[in-house]
Design a protein around this motif. Structure first.
Motif, PDB file in Angstrom:
ATOM      1  N   GLY A  23       0.827  -1.208   0.000  1.00  0.00           N
ATOM      2  CA  GLY A  23       0.000   0.000   0.000  1.00  0.00           C
ATOM      3  C   GLY A  23       0.859   1.256   0.000  1.00  0.00           C
ATOM      4  O   GLY A  23       0.593   2.219  -0.718  1.00  0.00           O
ATOM      5  N   HIS A  24       1.909   1.250   0.819  1.00  0.00           N
ATOM      6  CA  HIS A  24       2.791   2.415   0.875  1.00  0.00           C
ATOM      7  C   HIS A  24       3.606   2.541  -0.414  1.00  0.00           C
ATOM      8  O   HIS A  24       3.776   3.635  -0.950  1.00  0.00           O
ATOM      9  CB  HIS A  24       3.745   2.314   2.071  1.00  0.00           C
ATOM     10  N   THR A  25       4.099   1.398  -0.889  1.00  0.00           N
ATOM     11  CA  THR A  25       4.881   1.422  -2.132  1.00  0.00           C
ATOM     12  C   THR A  25       4.020   1.999  -3.255  1.00  0.00           C
ATOM     13  O   THR A  25       4.488   2.787  -4.083  1.00  0.00           O
ATOM     14  CB  THR A  25       5.332  -0.013  -2.498  1.00  0.00           C
ATOM     15  N   ALA A 232       1.588  16.624  11.720  1.00  0.00           N
ATOM     16  CA  ALA A 232       2.002  15.941  10.482  1.00  0.00           C
ATOM     17  C   ALA A 232       1.573  16.691   9.222  1.00  0.00           C
ATOM     18  O   ALA A 232       2.357  16.839   8.279  1.00  0.00           O
ATOM     19  CB  ALA A 232       1.425  14.529  10.458  1.00  0.00           C
ATOM     20  N   LEU A 233       0.335  17.181   9.206  1.00  0.00           N
ATOM     21  CA  LEU A 233      -0.160  17.833   7.982  1.00  0.00           C
ATOM     22  C   LEU A 233       0.688  19.045   7.599  1.00  0.00           C
ATOM     23  O   LEU A 233       0.867  19.355   6.422  1.00  0.00           O
ATOM     24  CB  LEU A 233      -1.628  18.251   8.183  1.00  0.00           C
ATOM     25  N   LEU A 234       1.241  19.693   8.631  1.00  0.00           N
ATOM     26  CA  LEU A 234       2.031  20.899   8.359  1.00  0.00           C
ATOM     27  C   LEU A 234       3.331  20.599   7.601  1.00  0.00           C
ATOM     28  O   LEU A 234       3.973  21.511   7.087  1.00  0.00           O
ATOM     29  CB  LEU A 234       2.328  21.643   9.659  1.00  0.00           C
ATOM     30  N   LEU A 260      -1.383  13.553  -2.779  1.00  0.00           N
ATOM     31  CA  LEU A 260      -1.803  12.182  -3.074  1.00  0.00           C
ATOM     32  C   LEU A 260      -1.977  11.462  -1.744  1.00  0.00           C
ATOM     33  O   LEU A 260      -1.055  11.459  -0.922  1.00  0.00           O
ATOM     34  CB  LEU A 260      -0.721  11.507  -3.912  1.00  0.00           C
ATOM     35  N   ILE A 261      -3.150  10.863  -1.547  1.00  0.00           N
ATOM     36  CA  ILE A 261      -3.423  10.204  -0.257  1.00  0.00           C
ATOM     37  C   ILE A 261      -4.198   8.904  -0.501  1.00  0.00           C
ATOM     38  O   ILE A 261      -4.733   8.705  -1.588  1.00  0.00           O
ATOM     39  CB  ILE A 261      -4.271  11.112   0.679  1.00  0.00           C
ATOM     40  N   GLY A 262      -4.291   8.074   0.531  1.00  0.00           N
ATOM     41  CA  GLY A 262      -5.172   6.915   0.462  1.00  0.00           C
ATOM     42  C   GLY A 262      -6.568   7.334   0.929  1.00  0.00           C
ATOM     43  O   GLY A 262      -6.706   8.325   1.659  1.00  0.00           O
ATOM     44  N   LYS A 263      -7.568   6.575   0.540  1.00  0.00           N
ATOM     45  CA  LYS A 263      -8.947   7.000   0.828  1.00  0.00           C
ATOM     46  C   LYS A 263      -9.246   7.015   2.329  1.00  0.00           C
ATOM     47  O   LYS A 263     -10.197   7.650   2.768  1.00  0.00           O
ATOM     48  CB  LYS A 263      -9.946   6.102   0.086  1.00  0.00           C
ATOM     49  N   ASP A 264      -8.421   6.319   3.124  1.00  0.00           N
ATOM     50  CA  ASP A 264      -8.654   6.278   4.569  1.00  0.00           C
ATOM     51  C   ASP A 264      -8.254   7.577   5.272  1.00  0.00           C
ATOM     52  O   ASP A 264      -8.609   7.763   6.435  1.00  0.00           O
ATOM     53  CB  ASP A 264      -7.890   5.089   5.204  1.00  0.00           C
ATOM     54  N   THR A 268      -9.008  13.864   7.181  1.00  0.00           N
ATOM     55  CA  THR A 268      -7.920  14.646   7.775  1.00  0.00           C
ATOM     56  C   THR A 268      -7.362  15.651   6.760  1.00  0.00           C
ATOM     57  O   THR A 268      -7.019  16.774   7.117  1.00  0.00           O
ATOM     58  CB  THR A 268      -6.785  13.732   8.270  1.00  0.00           C
ATOM     59  N   HIS A 269      -7.292  15.220   5.495  1.00  0.00           N
ATOM     60  CA  HIS A 269      -6.734  16.130   4.483  1.00  0.00           C
ATOM     61  C   HIS A 269      -7.755  17.143   3.968  1.00  0.00           C
ATOM     62  O   HIS A 269      -7.435  18.315   3.812  1.00  0.00           O
ATOM     63  CB  HIS A 269      -6.156  15.317   3.309  1.00  0.00           C
ATOM     64  N   SER A 270      -8.982  16.686   3.701  1.00  0.00           N
ATOM     65  CA  SER A 270      -9.958  17.583   3.057  1.00  0.00           C
ATOM     66  C   SER A 270     -10.608  18.527   4.055  1.00  0.00           C
ATOM     67  O   SER A 270     -11.093  19.583   3.668  1.00  0.00           O
ATOM     68  CB  SER A 270     -11.057  16.780   2.382  1.00  0.00           C
ATOM     69  N   GLY A 292      -7.301   4.278  -4.074  1.00  0.00           N
ATOM     70  CA  GLY A 292      -7.982   3.163  -3.392  1.00  0.00           C
ATOM     71  C   GLY A 292      -6.997   2.297  -2.636  1.00  0.00           C
ATOM     72  O   GLY A 292      -5.832   2.650  -2.445  1.00  0.00           O
ATOM     73  N   TRP A 293      -7.481   1.171  -2.219  1.00  0.00           N
ATOM     74  CA  TRP A 293      -6.658   0.238  -1.444  1.00  0.00           C
ATOM     75  C   TRP A 293      -6.305  -0.982  -2.260  1.00  0.00           C
ATOM     76  O   TRP A 293      -7.093  -1.429  -3.102  1.00  0.00           O
ATOM     77  CB  TRP A 293      -7.456  -0.258  -0.223  1.00  0.00           C
ATOM     78  N   TRP A 294      -5.176  -1.551  -1.938  1.00  0.00           N
ATOM     79  CA  TRP A 294      -4.850  -2.876  -2.447  1.00  0.00           C
ATOM     80  C   TRP A 294      -5.454  -3.887  -1.489  1.00  0.00           C
ATOM     81  O   TRP A 294      -5.228  -3.823  -0.263  1.00  0.00           O
ATOM     82  CB  TRP A 294      -3.333  -3.052  -2.569  1.00  0.00           C
ATOM     83  N   GLU A 300      -9.926  -8.346   1.514  1.00  0.00           N
ATOM     84  CA  GLU A 300      -9.513  -7.638   2.730  1.00  0.00           C
ATOM     85  C   GLU A 300      -8.438  -6.621   2.414  1.00  0.00           C
ATOM     86  O   GLU A 300      -7.576  -6.866   1.565  1.00  0.00           O
ATOM     87  CB  GLU A 300      -8.934  -8.642   3.722  1.00  0.00           C
ATOM     88  N   LYS A 301      -8.448  -5.491   3.146  1.00  0.00           N
ATOM     89  CA  LYS A 301      -7.387  -4.504   2.969  1.00  0.00           C
ATOM     90  C   LYS A 301      -6.057  -5.141   3.358  1.00  0.00           C
ATOM     91  O   LYS A 301      -5.991  -5.850   4.352  1.00  0.00           O
ATOM     92  CB  LYS A 301      -7.645  -3.287   3.859  1.00  0.00           C
ATOM     93  N   MET A 302      -5.048  -4.898   2.548  1.00  0.00           N
ATOM     94  CA  MET A 302      -3.753  -5.465   2.909  1.00  0.00           C
ATOM     95  C   MET A 302      -3.058  -4.573   3.914  1.00  0.00           C
ATOM     96  O   MET A 302      -3.095  -3.351   3.799  1.00  0.00           O
ATOM     97  CB  MET A 302      -2.880  -5.554   1.673  1.00  0.00           C
TER      98      MET A 302
HETATM   99  N1  MSP Z   1       0.850   9.132   8.915  1.00  0.00           N
HETATM  100  C1  MSP Z   1      -0.403   9.130   8.274  1.00  0.00           C
HETATM  101  C2  MSP Z   1      -0.420  10.114   7.131  1.00  0.00           C
HETATM  102  C3  MSP Z   1      -0.089  11.526   7.534  1.00  0.00           C
HETATM  103  S1  MSP Z   1      -0.027  12.581   6.161  1.00  0.00           S
HETATM  104  C4  MSP Z   1       0.113  14.100   6.791  1.00  0.00           C
HETATM  105  C5  MSP Z   1      -0.706   7.714   7.714  1.00  0.00           C
HETATM  106  N2  MSP Z   1       0.344   6.921   7.555  1.00  0.00           N
HETATM  107  S2  MSP Z   1       0.264   5.391   7.075  1.00  0.00           S
HETATM  108  O1  MSP Z   1       1.623   4.942   7.053  1.00  0.00           O
HETATM  109  O2  MSP Z   1      -0.623   4.674   7.925  1.00  0.00           O
HETATM  110  O3  MSP Z   1      -0.365   5.341   5.670  1.00  0.00           O
HETATM  111  C6  MSP Z   1       0.178   6.034   4.589  1.00  0.00           C
HETATM  112  C7  MSP Z   1      -0.566   5.763   3.308  1.00  0.00           C
HETATM  113  O4  MSP Z   1      -0.522   4.389   2.940  1.00  0.00           O
HETATM  114  C8  MSP Z   1      -2.038   6.133   3.391  1.00  0.00           C
HETATM  115  O5  MSP Z   1      -2.336   6.952   2.292  1.00  0.00           O
HETATM  116  C9  MSP Z   1      -2.767   4.823   3.262  1.00  0.00           C
HETATM  117  O6  MSP Z   1      -3.963   4.943   2.575  1.00  0.00           O
HETATM  118  C10 MSP Z   1      -1.766   4.017   2.422  1.00  0.00           C
HETATM  119  N3  MSP Z   1      -2.059   2.590   2.555  1.00  0.00           N
HETATM  120  C11 MSP Z   1      -1.864   1.778   3.653  1.00  0.00           C
HETATM  121  N4  MSP Z   1      -2.374   0.530   3.350  1.00  0.00           N
HETATM  122  C12 MSP Z   1      -2.896   0.530   2.090  1.00  0.00           C
HETATM  123  C13 MSP Z   1      -3.341  -0.465   1.187  1.00  0.00           C
HETATM  124  N5  MSP Z   1      -3.528  -1.721   1.530  1.00  0.00           N
HETATM  125  N6  MSP Z   1      -3.557  -0.092  -0.102  1.00  0.00           N
HETATM  126  C14 MSP Z   1      -3.260   1.175  -0.566  1.00  0.00           C
HETATM  127  N7  MSP Z   1      -2.827   2.106   0.248  1.00  0.00           N
HETATM  128  C15 MSP Z   1      -2.920   1.928   1.634  1.00  0.00           C
HETATM  129  O7  MSP Z   1      -1.846   7.438   7.426  1.00  0.00           O
END
Ligand code: MSP
Length: 664
Positions: A23-25, A232-234, A260-264, A268-270, A292-294, A300-302
């Motif tokens: 998800g992070h990658t 963090a947002l700052l 660019l953010i994940g839907k979760d 917090t962002h908007s 979206g999510w992988w 299930e969300k990974m």
């Molecule tokens: N620290 C906060 C973000 C602060 S930004 C000011 C945070 N960190 S996180 O490490 O939990 O997640 C970072 C990103 O990874 C999020 O955008 C989240 O949606 C994304 N993902 C984590 N798991 C994911 C999947 N399985 N699929 C796609 N992306 C998902 O949230």
């Protein structure tokens, strides 16, 4: 806004309470492809990523590891930087929320908002979810559980500081309505507008230190630290150099073109972030794009904690980094969820990369080498087939560019692959092997030159998606990355006809297949599912075994081999003495006999659970080859193993034997 404002894209900053997974990658690769495309087009661009290092989640992890929070962050950040390096993430800066510049910016913003009455103190009773680090009202809480993660919430009464978020509700709605592409995709925009139909309350932006001390001090009350999201947002504006009342230099970069953010993390962002910016009286970002999510194949969300995350390191070791980048961008539209399976990955790899693109390149290079002496031939006998392909190339390049401009990577790649497939069809139709056989060199030269031009065009356009492999492809045609980039720029400016770039007589290099085909899953991946390798398949026992057909057990994303495990030296140790840490309430200082000449001193984060005398005399399991660290001024040489759940540490892991015994 400054006249030479650059394209500015951000990823969320990642929590350092774990290591990266798919998800992070994904988020990082998407942002990277977008920024590489802008740079390729000649735009000034800035790409920011980093780590989110304060707050409860990170503190809990540090305590669990028996480390100082900052030392824990320093240790974990290495994994996040390594993920970036592995996946060719070309960020211009890596921010950590513990960086002094960021900390100073957060304090200055807080002070400014406090001075201007945007922040006030109030006492508060509410439900608090530790995992999500947020408060919920009575009506949000469902049967004593958090509506987001379903975990038990605690009733908390305390004084805190609040940001007057509610007063910006109408302005926020107006902004979203007036700017239809502010929140993307549309579904997420509607979701935010739906959320804003209910009255918007103020935002609690502090945590009393007595409850949670790991954060940035409020500059006007040092008994409190800043709420992790407010901090963090700052980062998005602290890195460009924003300081309240300071100069405008930050406007060379800010506002962000895309967050660019994940839907979760949409709310917090908007909502939080945008109202914060309104209160700070600075320009708003242009777009917030929620991807979206992988998901695993069972939907299930990974994620690490779910134990179903994909090991992107393994995947990239087996198929190559660029294949993983391509897959992530091609498989799903940005905004949609995707289902990952290794079989699905390999099917796409073989079809798109090995067959379509790899095959086209191989045909172009090998046939030119075999029949035309291995240098770029001249167009000698063009027909309408070539003109048609050129027209298609112009259309595909334009569609690709439009997709890449708008982060529609799947659509961009779909369009480009039509061209790649048309290229293979062109080879089938023109049949260079037949031209060679009948000695029609003029026509053969035209055909091969056309296919080489196509490969050159596609290679250049794909540089933002597969930077390393496309550099190799271009190199085989005697082209540098810089030349290909210049072509793309000229093409975009309308100064170049597609497929008219190569020079006659340049030596070609066939090389190894660009994307070797996989006939079966690579062994190391098949092993995750317990699939037999070739040798074992022949064994009758395996053939008869019904067990081979059983579905494989889920493989943890962080699975390791025995060799890795064996690197950790675990030994039984008897606790001889135990005292409270002189400077930290949560820590104990333990003297343990692990069968060495001298007892070891270990600092452990278990003072919440055990009185010192409860541990004396117990034989426990100790990690003996951990690098010694100083924890709040006291050396710790090793680590105790503790079993924990959501309520915290439950017990230390014991061993009923003499000190020094190996545990394995
Ligand atoms: N620290 C906060 C973000 C602060 S930004 C000011 C945070 N960190 S996180 O490490 O939990 O997640 C970072 C990103 O990874 C999020 O955008 C989240 O949606 C994304 N993902 C984590 N798991 C994911 C999947 N399985 N699929 C796609 N992306 C998902 O949230």
């Amino acid at each position: 806004m400054s006249a030479d404002k650059r394209f500015y894209i951000t990823t969320p900053i990642y929590y350092v309470n774990g290591t990266p997974h798919i998800g992070h990658t994904y988020t990082s690769v998407v942002a990277d492809a977008a920024v590489r495309w802008r740079r390729l087009k000649g735009e000034q661009a800035f790409f920011l990523t980093g780590t989110d290092e304060h707050g409860q989640k990170v503190l809990d992890k540090a305590v669990e590891r028996g480390m100082e929070p900052k030392a824990h962050c320093d240790d974990m950040v290495v994994h996040w930087k390594a993920m970036g390096e592995r996946f060719s993430i070309s960020n211009d800066h890596f921010v950590r929320t513990t960086d002094p510049q960021h900390v100073a910016c957060v304090k200055a913003v807080l002070m400014d908002l406090w001075d201007r009455g945007e922040i006030y103190k109030d006492s508060y009773t509410g439900w608090y979810c530790k995992g999500c680090e947020r408060f919920w009202t009575e009506k949000d809480v469902d049967d004593g559980k958090c509506p987001d993660d379903g975990k038990v919430v605690a009733k908390i009464e305390e004084s805190n500081y609040f940001f007057r978020m509610g007063k910006y509700q109408q302005r926020l709605i107006d902004h979203i309505e007036a700017n239809p592409d502010f929140i993307l995709p549309e579904k997420r925009r509607n979701e935010v507008l739906g959320f804003l139909r209910k009255p918007l309350g103020d935002l609690c932006i502090s945590r009393p230190k007595e409850r949670m001390a790991w954060g940035i001090d409020l500059p006007f009350d040092t008994d409190f630290v800043t709420y992790v999201w407010f901090d963090a947002l700052l980062n998005y504006i602290s890195v460009p150099g924003y300081v309240p009342g300071g100069d405008d230099a930050y406007l060379d970069t800010w506002p962000a073109t895309y967050h660019l953010i994940g839907k979760d993390i949409l709310t917090t962002h908007s909502v939080y972030w945008i109202t914060m910016l309104m209160a700070m009286e600075v320009p708003l970002p242009e777009h917030i794009f929620a991807h979206g999510w992988w998901l695993s194949t069972d939907g299930e969300k990974m994620g690490k904690s779910l134990g179903n995350a994909i090991d992107t390191e393994l995947l990239s070791n087996e198929y190559g980094v660029d294949a993983v980048r391509y897959y992530l961008l091609r498989e799903i539209s940005l905004g949609a969820d995707g289902h990952f399976s290794y079989e699905g990955f390999q099917t796409r790899y073989n079809a798109d990369l090995a067959n379509d693109l790899g095959n086209l390149a191989h045909r172009a290079l090998s046939m030119t080498r075999n029949w035309l002496g291995g240098t770029t031939p001249a167009v000698e006998a063009p027909t309408e087939l070539e003109t048609a392909l050129q027209t298609l190339a112009a259309e595909a390049a334009a569609a690709y560019a439009a997709g890449m401009d708008n982060l529609q990577f799947k659509q961009a790649l779909d369009a480009l692959w039509e061209l790649v497939r048309a290229g293979n069809k062109y080879v089938d139709t023109t049949a260079p092997w037949a031209l060679n056989k009948k000695g029609d060199t003029a026509r053969l030269a035209t055909v091969m030159r056309t296919v080489l031009e196509l490969c050159n065009l596609v290679g250049g356009l794909l540089l933002p998606v597969m930077p390393a492999r496309m550099a190799v492809l271009l190199g085989r045609m005697g082209r540098t990355v810089e030349q290909a980039e210049a072509d793309v720029r000229a093409l975009a400016a309308g100064d170049l006809q597609p497929m008219t770039s190569l020079e006659v007589g340049v030596a070609l290099d066939l090389g190894e297949p660009l994307f070797p085909r996989f006939r079966k899953l690579p062994e190391r991946i098949a092993a995750l599912f317990g699939e037999p390798d070739e040798g074992k398949k022949k064994a009758p026992k395996q053939k008869k075994s019904k067990k081979a057909k059983e579905p494989p057990p889920p493989t943890p994303e962080d699975a390791i081999g025995y060799d890795d495990f064996a690197k950790v030296r675990l030994q039984a140790g008897k606790v001889l003495e135990c005292t409270k840490h002189p400077k930290a309430d949560k820590l104990l200082v333990v003297k343990v006999d692990v069968g060495e000449a001298q007892p070891r001193q270990i600092v452990a984060g278990v003072a919440d659970v055990f009185e010192p005398e409860q541990l004396v005399g117990r034989t426990i399991v100790v990690v003996c080859n951990l690098k010694p660290v100083k924890l709040r001024g006291v050396w710790s040489n090793g680590m105790l193993l503790a079993a924990s759940n959501e309520q915290g540490v439950q017990d230390l892991v014991g061993a009923n034997c003499d000190p020094g015994a190996k545990v394995k």
